[in-house]
Design a protein around this motif. Structure first.
Motif, short mmCIF file in Angstrom:
data_model
loop_
_atom_site.label_atom_id
_atom_site.label_comp_id
_atom_site.label_asym_id
_atom_site.label_seq_id
_atom_site.Cartn_x
_atom_site.Cartn_y
_atom_site.Cartn_z
N SER A 1 115.96 -8.65 -35.64
CA SER A 1 114.64 -9.05 -35.16
C SER A 1 113.65 -9.37 -36.28
O SER A 1 113.23 -8.50 -37.03
N ARG A 2 113.22 -10.63 -36.33
CA ARG A 2 112.16 -11.03 -37.27
C ARG A 2 110.82 -10.44 -36.82
O ARG A 2 109.94 -10.20 -37.63
N VAL A 3 110.68 -10.21 -35.51
CA VAL A 3 109.42 -9.63 -35.00
C VAL A 3 109.28 -8.19 -35.50
O VAL A 3 108.21 -7.76 -35.93
N ALA A 4 110.41 -7.46 -35.50
CA ALA A 4 110.38 -6.07 -36.00
C ALA A 4 109.97 -6.04 -37.46
O ALA A 4 109.13 -5.23 -37.87
N ARG A 5 110.55 -6.93 -38.25
CA ARG A 5 110.26 -6.92 -39.69
C ARG A 5 108.78 -7.22 -39.96
O ARG A 5 108.11 -6.52 -40.71
N SER A 6 108.27 -8.28 -39.33
CA SER A 6 106.86 -8.64 -39.57
C SER A 6 105.92 -7.53 -39.11
O SER A 6 104.97 -7.18 -39.81
N ASN A 7 106.20 -6.98 -37.94
CA ASN A 7 105.30 -5.95 -37.41
C ASN A 7 105.40 -4.64 -38.18
O ASN A 7 104.39 -3.95 -38.39
N ALA A 8 106.59 -4.27 -38.61
CA ALA A 8 106.75 -3.01 -39.35
C ALA A 8 105.93 -3.06 -40.64
O ALA A 8 105.18 -2.12 -40.94
N HIS A 9 106.05 -4.16 -41.39
CA HIS A 9 105.28 -4.29 -42.64
C HIS A 9 103.79 -4.17 -42.35
O HIS A 9 103.05 -3.44 -43.00
N ALA A 10 103.34 -4.96 -41.37
CA ALA A 10 101.90 -5.05 -41.12
C ALA A 10 101.34 -3.73 -40.60
O ALA A 10 100.29 -3.27 -41.05
N LEU A 11 102.03 -3.12 -39.66
CA LEU A 11 101.51 -1.89 -39.05
C LEU A 11 101.44 -0.75 -40.07
O LEU A 11 100.48 0.02 -40.08
N VAL B 1 122.85 2.68 -33.05
CA VAL B 1 123.24 2.77 -34.47
C VAL B 1 123.60 1.40 -35.05
O VAL B 1 123.20 1.05 -36.16
N GLU B 2 124.31 0.59 -34.27
CA GLU B 2 124.78 -0.72 -34.77
C GLU B 2 123.62 -1.65 -35.11
O GLU B 2 123.79 -2.59 -35.89
N TRP B 3 122.48 -1.45 -34.49
CA TRP B 3 121.35 -2.37 -34.68
C TRP B 3 120.21 -1.73 -35.45
O TRP B 3 119.08 -2.20 -35.43
N GLN C 1 119.37 -9.73 -29.02
CA GLN C 1 119.60 -11.11 -29.47
C GLN C 1 121.09 -11.45 -29.45
O GLN C 1 121.73 -11.55 -30.52
N CYS C 2 121.60 -11.64 -28.24
CA CYS C 2 123.05 -11.87 -28.07
C CYS C 2 123.55 -13.02 -28.95
O CYS C 2 124.68 -12.97 -29.45
N GLU C 3 122.72 -14.05 -29.15
CA GLU C 3 123.18 -15.21 -29.92
C GLU C 3 123.44 -14.88 -31.39
O GLU C 3 124.07 -15.65 -32.10
N ARG C 4 122.93 -13.73 -31.86
CA ARG C 4 123.17 -13.36 -33.27
C ARG C 4 124.22 -12.26 -33.40
O ARG C 4 124.45 -11.71 -34.48
N HIS C 5 124.87 -11.89 -32.29
CA HIS C 5 125.86 -10.80 -32.34
C HIS C 5 127.27 -11.32 -32.42
O HIS C 5 127.61 -12.29 -31.73
N GLU C 6 128.09 -10.66 -33.21
CA GLU C 6 129.50 -11.05 -33.25
C GLU C 6 130.27 -10.35 -32.14
O GLU C 6 131.26 -10.86 -31.64
N GLU C 7 129.87 -9.14 -31.80
CA GLU C 7 130.52 -8.45 -30.69
C GLU C 7 129.49 -7.64 -29.91
O GLU C 7 128.43 -7.28 -30.44
N GLN C 8 129.81 -7.37 -28.64
CA GLN C 8 128.90 -6.59 -27.80
C GLN C 8 129.35 -5.13 -27.84
O GLN C 8 130.47 -4.81 -27.46
#
Ligand code: CP
Length: 293
Positions: A159-169, A182-184, A212-219
């Motif tokens: 998640s790019r949203v997680a990264r941007s928000n974590a830094h800012a918050l 754990v995997e994510w 983000q299913c489109e970025r996962h190699e396996e479920q």
């Protein structure tokens, strides 16, 4: 700042200035137009909210918008993104809104260009305008970020949203927790993760993320199990703190990250986020073109 590439570049003072302008835009107390300015919105990954709210923001500011996409531009003939940007600069484009799938390329791409680039999502890297509209939405509910407990929950790793928000918050003094399978999990953001059961009880703001299913190699876990193990169920929502709110950048996988019936519940600010996105993006564009970011 000529470009907006990362939330690392955004100071507290930038934030105040963007929020003040967004409020003025909403109140109709600012009369600002950029007639004669050309912008190009380049979206090389899918988008509904970001692409169209930028388009509406630009048109409301009187900006002419040229559409450049991956399927009918000379990118299909092998022209590089850098040469595409140079071409747009040469024909008079002053602002580029860019979503593309590679993390970590924007600094190089933006160098030596006489136009402003707004990062509208770089793969799993950052999504600064989403973060700014998220922070604006939080600021409508809470008087300060200091000591506000925000939990970012879900597919953190992709998640790019997680990264941007974590830094800012963190920079704003909020207490930021993370909840994820754990995997994510992403060790670069935190090595300590809490459960969703704990998250609902301690958080003032629960920021859910799309799987983000489109970025996962396996479920790793079925959609049905995901909701009960890691998502916001009706039972968990009932245990949330008084006055706490739910955010989600959307698109929402209803019934996976969040129970269908909670998407528009009283605590949910999901559609407010989208609506705020137009005024916040108008404010960002104005500030960039004024050279005031
Ligand atoms: N939140 C967000 O970036 O949505 P889109 O992918 O629809 O732009």
């Amino acid at each position: 700042m000529q470009h907006l590439l990362s939330m690392n570049e955004v100071t507290h003072s930038h934030l105040n200035s963007i929020f003040t302008r967004a409020n003025e835009i909403k109140d109709g107390t600012v009369d600002w137009a950029a007639k004669g300015t050309f912008a190009a919105n380049i979206f090389l990954e899918a988008s509904t909210r970001t692409k169209n709210s930028f388009y509406i923001a630009e048109r409301r500011l009187g900006i002419d918008v040229v559409d450049v996409n991956g399927s009918d531009s000379s990118l299909t003939k092998g022209e590089s993104l850098k040469d595409t940007l140079k071409a747009l600069e040469s024909i008079g484009v002053q602002l580029v809104v860019l979503r593309q799938p590679e993390q970590g390329v924007l600094q190089d791409l933006s160098e030596g260009l006489n136009l402003s680039i707004i990062n509208a999502g770089d793969g799993t890297g950052e999504h600064p305008t989403q973060s700014l509209l998220d922070l604006y939405t939080i600021s409508q509910e809470f008087s300060s970020f200091k000591d506000l407990h925000v939990t970012i929950a879900g597919d953190i790793k992709h998640s790019r949203v997680a990264r941007s928000n974590a830094h800012a918050l963190k920079k704003l003094g909020a207490k930021v927790s993370f909840a994820a399978p754990v995997e994510w999990q992403d060790e670069s953001l935190s090595s300590e993760y809490i459960s969703m059961d704990e998250a609902v009880e301690v958080s003032d703001v629960l920021m859910l993320l799309r799987v983000q299913c489109e970025r996962h190699e396996e479920q790793h876990v079925s959609n049905k199990d995901y909701l009960s193990l890691y998502g916001l169920t009706v039972e968990r929502e009932a245990r949330m703190k008084r006055g706490s709110i739910i955010l989600h950048p959307a698109p929402v996988n209803r019934g996976i990250e969040i129970d269908d019936v909670l998407v528009e519940c009283e605590r949910s600010r999901i559609f407010d986020q989208m609506s705020n996105g137009v005024a916040v993006r108008m404010a960002i564009i104005q500030k960039l073109l004024e050279g005031d970011l």
